[in-house]
Design a protein around this motif. Structure first.
Motif, PDB file in Angstrom:
ATOM      1  N   VAL A 171       0.854  -1.176   0.000  1.00 48.37           N
ATOM      2  CA  VAL A 171       0.000   0.000   0.000  1.00 48.37           C
ATOM      3  C   VAL A 171       0.894   1.231   0.000  1.00 48.37           C
ATOM      4  CG1 VAL A 171      -1.785   1.267   1.254  1.00 48.37           C
ATOM      5  CG2 VAL A 171      -1.766  -1.229   1.302  1.00 48.37           C
ATOM      6  N   LEU A 172       0.685   2.094  -0.978  1.00 41.10           N
ATOM      7  CA  LEU A 172       1.472   3.321  -1.064  1.00 41.10           C
ATOM      8  C   LEU A 172       0.727   4.474  -0.421  1.00 41.10           C
ATOM      9  CD1 LEU A 172       2.829   3.155  -4.725  1.00 41.10           C
ATOM     10  CD2 LEU A 172       3.947   2.420  -2.609  1.00 41.10           C
ATOM     11  N   ASP A 173       1.492   5.363   0.200  1.00 42.57           N
ATOM     12  CA  ASP A 173       0.940   6.579   0.776  1.00 42.57           C
ATOM     13  C   ASP A 173       1.323   7.727  -0.152  1.00 42.57           C
ATOM     14  OD1 ASP A 173       0.244   8.843   2.179  1.00 42.57           O
ATOM     15  OD2 ASP A 173       1.454   8.380   3.953  1.00 42.57           O
ATOM     16  N   PRO A 174       0.387   8.198  -0.969  1.00 41.49           N
ATOM     17  CA  PRO A 174       0.717   9.254  -1.931  1.00 41.49           C
ATOM     18  C   PRO A 174       1.104  10.574  -1.275  1.00 41.49           C
ATOM     19  CG  PRO A 174      -1.638   8.760  -1.980  1.00 41.49           C
ATOM     20  CD  PRO A 174      -0.997   7.778  -1.045  1.00 41.49           C
ATOM     21  N   ALA A 175       0.743  10.770  -0.016  1.00 44.32           N
ATOM     22  CA  ALA A 175       1.076  12.011   0.678  1.00 44.32           C
ATOM     23  C   ALA A 175       2.450  11.943   1.350  1.00 44.32           C
ATOM     24  CB  ALA A 175       0.010  12.314   1.730  1.00 44.32           C
ATOM     25  N   SER A 176       3.073  10.767   1.339  1.00 45.60           N
ATOM     26  CA  SER A 176       4.353  10.584   2.013  1.00 45.60           C
ATOM     27  C   SER A 176       5.489  11.293   1.283  1.00 45.60           C
ATOM     28  CB  SER A 176       4.674   9.089   2.110  1.00 45.60           C
ATOM     29  OG  SER A 176       5.960   8.897   2.650  1.00 45.60           O
ATOM     30  N   GLN A 177       6.452  11.740   2.054  1.00 41.93           N
ATOM     31  CA  GLN A 177       7.685  12.320   1.498  1.00 41.93           C
ATOM     32  C   GLN A 177       8.606  11.220   0.970  1.00 41.93           C
ATOM     33  OE1 GLN A 177       8.718  15.622   1.395  1.00 41.93           O
ATOM     34  NE2 GLN A 177       6.750  16.328   2.169  1.00 41.93           N
ATOM     35  N   VAL A 178       8.335   9.973   1.369  1.00 45.57           N
ATOM     36  CA  VAL A 178       9.156   8.834   0.963  1.00 45.57           C
ATOM     37  C   VAL A 178       8.774   8.446  -0.462  1.00 45.57           C
ATOM     38  CG1 VAL A 178       9.752   6.433   1.493  1.00 45.57           C
ATOM     39  CG2 VAL A 178       9.281   8.049   3.351  1.00 45.57           C
ATOM     40  N   PRO A 179       9.774   8.329  -1.354  1.00 46.44           N
ATOM     41  CA  PRO A 179       9.468   7.977  -2.748  1.00 46.44           C
ATOM     42  C   PRO A 179       8.776   6.613  -2.849  1.00 46.44           C
ATOM     43  CG  PRO A 179      11.793   8.563  -2.489  1.00 46.44           C
ATOM     44  CD  PRO A 179      11.202   8.505  -1.119  1.00 46.44           C
ATOM     45  N   PRO A 180       7.930   6.433  -3.859  1.00 45.54           N
ATOM     46  CA  PRO A 180       7.202   5.165  -4.013  1.00 45.54           C
ATOM     47  C   PRO A 180       8.101   3.931  -4.050  1.00 45.54           C
ATOM     48  CG  PRO A 180       6.263   6.807  -5.455  1.00 45.54           C
ATOM     49  CD  PRO A 180       7.504   7.416  -4.855  1.00 45.54           C
ATOM     50  N   GLU A 211       1.422  -2.012 -12.542  1.00 37.21           N
ATOM     51  CA  GLU A 211       0.026  -1.802 -12.950  1.00 37.21           C
ATOM     52  C   GLU A 211      -0.892  -1.676 -11.748  1.00 37.21           C
ATOM     53  OE1 GLU A 211      -1.689  -4.618 -15.676  1.00 37.21           O
ATOM     54  OE2 GLU A 211      -0.063  -4.311 -17.123  1.00 37.21           O
ATOM     55  N   GLU A 212      -0.739  -2.593 -10.785  1.00 39.09           N
ATOM     56  CA  GLU A 212      -1.592  -2.585  -9.598  1.00 39.09           C
ATOM     57  C   GLU A 212      -1.462  -1.285  -8.806  1.00 39.09           C
ATOM     58  OE1 GLU A 212      -0.660  -5.988  -7.187  1.00 39.09           O
ATOM     59  OE2 GLU A 212      -1.273  -7.407  -8.747  1.00 39.09           O
ATOM     60  N   LEU A 213      -0.245  -0.761  -8.748  1.00 34.91           N
ATOM     61  CA  LEU A 213       0.006   0.442  -7.948  1.00 34.91           C
ATOM     62  C   LEU A 213      -0.092   1.736  -8.755  1.00 34.91           C
ATOM     63  CD1 LEU A 213       3.039  -0.881  -5.865  1.00 34.91           C
ATOM     64  CD2 LEU A 213       0.644  -0.706  -5.141  1.00 34.91           C
TER      65      LEU A 213
END
Length: 123
Positions: free
Chosen positions: A4-13, A44-46
């Motif tokens: 699960v990615l956090d789009p608001a995170s400062q950490v790159p995907p 694709e999923e992400l």
């Protein structure tokens, strides 16, 4: 294992992907031999570029967390703890270096903590 990615995170995907897979391997949630999704499928999923996922997989492979078996895909490696051993070796080398430079232990710890905050995007 779900990433699960956090789009608001400062950490790159790619780092979010790398960290989640590494932690799953470390904790046993992703057991040795578990096959990971292909780079293309996970991208694709992400909703990411293939190169972003490929970078995460390359870093995991370099750290010994996963191994690529050609047509059999990428799997969690039996040597998943090699990243911990590498970190321990690096820490021991740092400790020898700062001691040799005469840096007091509290100052050496502060330097490491600052570097970690920077590396993890917490600073």
């Amino acid at each position: 294992m779900q990433i699960v990615l956090d789009p608001a995170s400062q950490v790159p995907p790619y780092e979010q992907i790398r960290a989640q897979i590494a932690e799953s391997a470390r904790s046993g949630a992703a057991p040795v031999g578990m096959r990971l999704p292909t780079v293309r499928r996970l991208a694709e999923e992400l909703g990411l570029a293939v190169n972003t996922v490929a970078k995460a997989y390359r870093e995991l492979e370099s750290a010994g967390v996963v191994e690529t078996r050609g047509r059999h895909g990428t799997v969690v490696a039996a040597s998943g703890d090699s990243s911990r051993r590498a970190a321990a070796r690096a820490a021991a080398e740092y400790a020898r270096l700062v001691r040799g430079l005469g840096v007091p232990p509290q100052e050496a710890r502060a330097v490491v903590e600052a570097a970690l905050r920077d590396a993890y995007g917490e600073g």
